[in-house]
Design a protein around this motif. Structure first.
Motif, PDB file in Angstrom:
ATOM      1  N   GLU A 171     -32.157  -9.015  87.216  1.00 47.06           N
ATOM      2  CA  GLU A 171     -31.886  -9.064  85.784  1.00 47.06           C
ATOM      3  C   GLU A 171     -31.511 -10.491  85.420  1.00 47.06           C
ATOM      4  O   GLU A 171     -30.746 -11.141  86.136  1.00 47.06           O
ATOM      5  N   LEU A 172     -32.058 -10.964  84.327  1.00 46.14           N
ATOM      6  CA  LEU A 172     -31.776 -12.324  83.846  1.00 46.14           C
ATOM      7  C   LEU A 172     -31.472 -12.212  82.360  1.00 46.14           C
ATOM      8  O   LEU A 172     -32.340 -11.838  81.570  1.00 46.14           O
ATOM      9  N   THR A 173     -30.246 -12.497  82.005  1.00 43.70           N
ATOM     10  CA  THR A 173     -29.838 -12.454  80.606  1.00 43.70           C
ATOM     11  C   THR A 173     -29.482 -13.861  80.163  1.00 43.70           C
ATOM     12  O   THR A 173     -28.562 -14.476  80.700  1.00 43.70           O
ATOM     13  N   GLY A 174     -30.234 -14.367  79.208  1.00 42.54           N
ATOM     14  CA  GLY A 174     -29.980 -15.699  78.681  1.00 42.54           C
ATOM     15  C   GLY A 174     -29.191 -15.621  77.386  1.00 42.54           C
ATOM     16  O   GLY A 174     -29.423 -14.735  76.563  1.00 42.54           O
ATOM     17  N   PHE A 175     -28.252 -16.535  77.223  1.00 45.76           N
ATOM     18  CA  PHE A 175     -27.445 -16.599  76.003  1.00 45.76           C
ATOM     19  C   PHE A 175     -27.537 -17.988  75.407  1.00 45.76           C
ATOM     20  O   PHE A 175     -27.439 -18.990  76.135  1.00 45.76           O
ATOM     21  N   ASP A 176     -27.721 -18.054  74.117  1.00 38.36           N
ATOM     22  CA  ASP A 176     -27.602 -19.327  73.414  1.00 38.36           C
ATOM     23  C   ASP A 176     -26.177 -19.835  73.618  1.00 38.36           C
ATOM     24  O   ASP A 176     -25.211 -19.153  73.288  1.00 38.36           O
ATOM     25  N   ALA A 177     -26.044 -21.025  74.173  1.00 37.11           N
ATOM     26  CA  ALA A 177     -24.715 -21.552  74.514  1.00 37.11           C
ATOM     27  C   ALA A 177     -24.227 -22.620  73.551  1.00 37.11           C
ATOM     28  O   ALA A 177     -23.142 -23.173  73.736  1.00 37.11           O
ATOM     29  N   THR A 178     -25.011 -22.922  72.532  1.00 34.12           N
ATOM     30  CA  THR A 178     -24.597 -23.964  71.589  1.00 34.12           C
ATOM     31  C   THR A 178     -23.464 -23.446  70.699  1.00 34.12           C
ATOM     32  O   THR A 178     -23.411 -22.268  70.355  1.00 34.12           O
TER      33      THR A 178
END
Length: 335
Positions: free
Chosen positions: A317-324
């Motif tokens: 599982e790969l969950t990406g989050f906008d980190a800005t």
């Protein structure tokens, strides 16, 4: 009497602070519970910023209700009761805090409001605070969101915090029979949402990353820095589940679909080909903080956090989050 028997030192000190009206002393006593209460609110709400706000609301309510504390329950129990009901009040007012259909067959739903939880904000004593790694991981947090709010509260109080039915019923103004019924229904949903995960949330659990997890996150970063799409692909399980939040409609369930989406989105092409990364952890999980430098910028700027669930040396599982614009992640904005 408190939950443990005799009136404890915290409870006696708290009652003295209430009687004297000493707001500073009150804050000092309650503040030591902030981190564990915030984790509790996060499990209920799946959103770090909301959990921060509701935890603060909990302390405001505690101050306003301070005269109601008589020491019949532990101070910690009293605060958890207030926090749980503050979460339920929040959920009652928000119709955007439930999973939404993904729009894809066999994928289920998306939790678009999900945010990562920085490990640096976890309680310092996980044994005392009941923060087992499995109960803060993203899959668990997402699964809990599929429970109706009151079932969610019952499940967290009973199966995560280990409260007896009578104590949970008192906190939620329910009967013991209602709590028992709600817990049974909640457990069925959790088994459906987490069919391959252990479901004994109260037994001891590891808090350390494995060597596999550390190695995979390093390789994931290295593939980005070398613009190595083939190397990145080799890290993925064929049945990868990928999502990029808070963007809707990004859930994909195969490595091939995920890679095709990254390529069509311009990954490793000009403007998205100058990466640096650092290893971190969020939600007790291995994660990569990815920094991107665009052609007109001399600095690498924080772009995303990729949270990885690793199974047998591969990313499942790969969950990406906008980190800005998320300083609470505790990551440097530039490299």
């Amino acid at each position: 009497m408190t939950d443990a028997g005799a009136l404890g030192a915290d409870e006696a000190t708290f009652i003295a602070a209430v009687r004297s009206g000493d707001a500073g002393r009150f804050a000092l006593i309650t503040e030591r519970h902030r981190r564990e209460l915030q984790v509790h609110c996060y499990r209920m709400l799946a959103n770090y910023e909301d959990a921060q706000d509701v935890t603060q609301e909990t302390f405001l309510r505690a101050w306003n209700k301070r005269e109601s504390f008589k020491g019949h329950a532990a101070l910690r129990t009293w605060l958890y009761r207030i926090a749980t009901n503050a979460c339920l009040d929040f959920l009652e007012k928000r119709n955007d805090r439930t999973p939404v259909p993904s729009g894809l067959p066999d994928v289920g739903s998306e939790v678009l409001y999900l945010q990562p939880y920085p490990d640096r904000m976890l309680p310092e004593d996980p044994q005392e605070s009941v923060v087992a790694r499995e109960t803060i991981e993203l899959a668990f947090i997402v699964a809990v969101q599929h429970l109706p709010p009151r079932q969610r509260a019952v499940f967290v109080l009973r199966d995560v915090l280990g409260w007896p039915a009578s104590k949970a019923a008192d906190a939620l103004d329910l009967t013991v029979a209602s709590v028992t019924s709600a817990l049974q229904r909640a457990r069925v949903t959790m088994r459906e949402q987490l069919p391959d995960r252990r479901l004994d949330w109260r037994s001891p659990a590891t808090h350390e990353l494995s060597s596999d997890e550390r190695g995979v996150v390093r390789s994931y970063i290295d593939a980005h820095e070398r613009n190595d799409l083939e190397g990145l692909t080799s890290l993925l399980r064929e049945d990868l589940r990928f999502a990029m939040l808070p963007e809707p409609g990004t859930v994909l369930t195969t490595a091939e679909d995920a890679v095709d989406g990254w390529v069509s989105g311009g990954l490793f092409r000009r403007g998205h080909d100058d990466w640096r990364g650092t290893t971190t952890t969020v939600n007790g999980m291995p994660a990569a903080a990815l920094y991107l430098r665009t052609p007109d910028d001399p600095q690498y700027r924080l772009f995303a956090v990729a949270v990885l669930h690793v199974v047998d040396g591969k990313i499942a599982e790969l969950t990406g989050f906008d980190a800005t614009d998320k300083p609470w992640l505790g990551l440097p904005p530039t490299l």
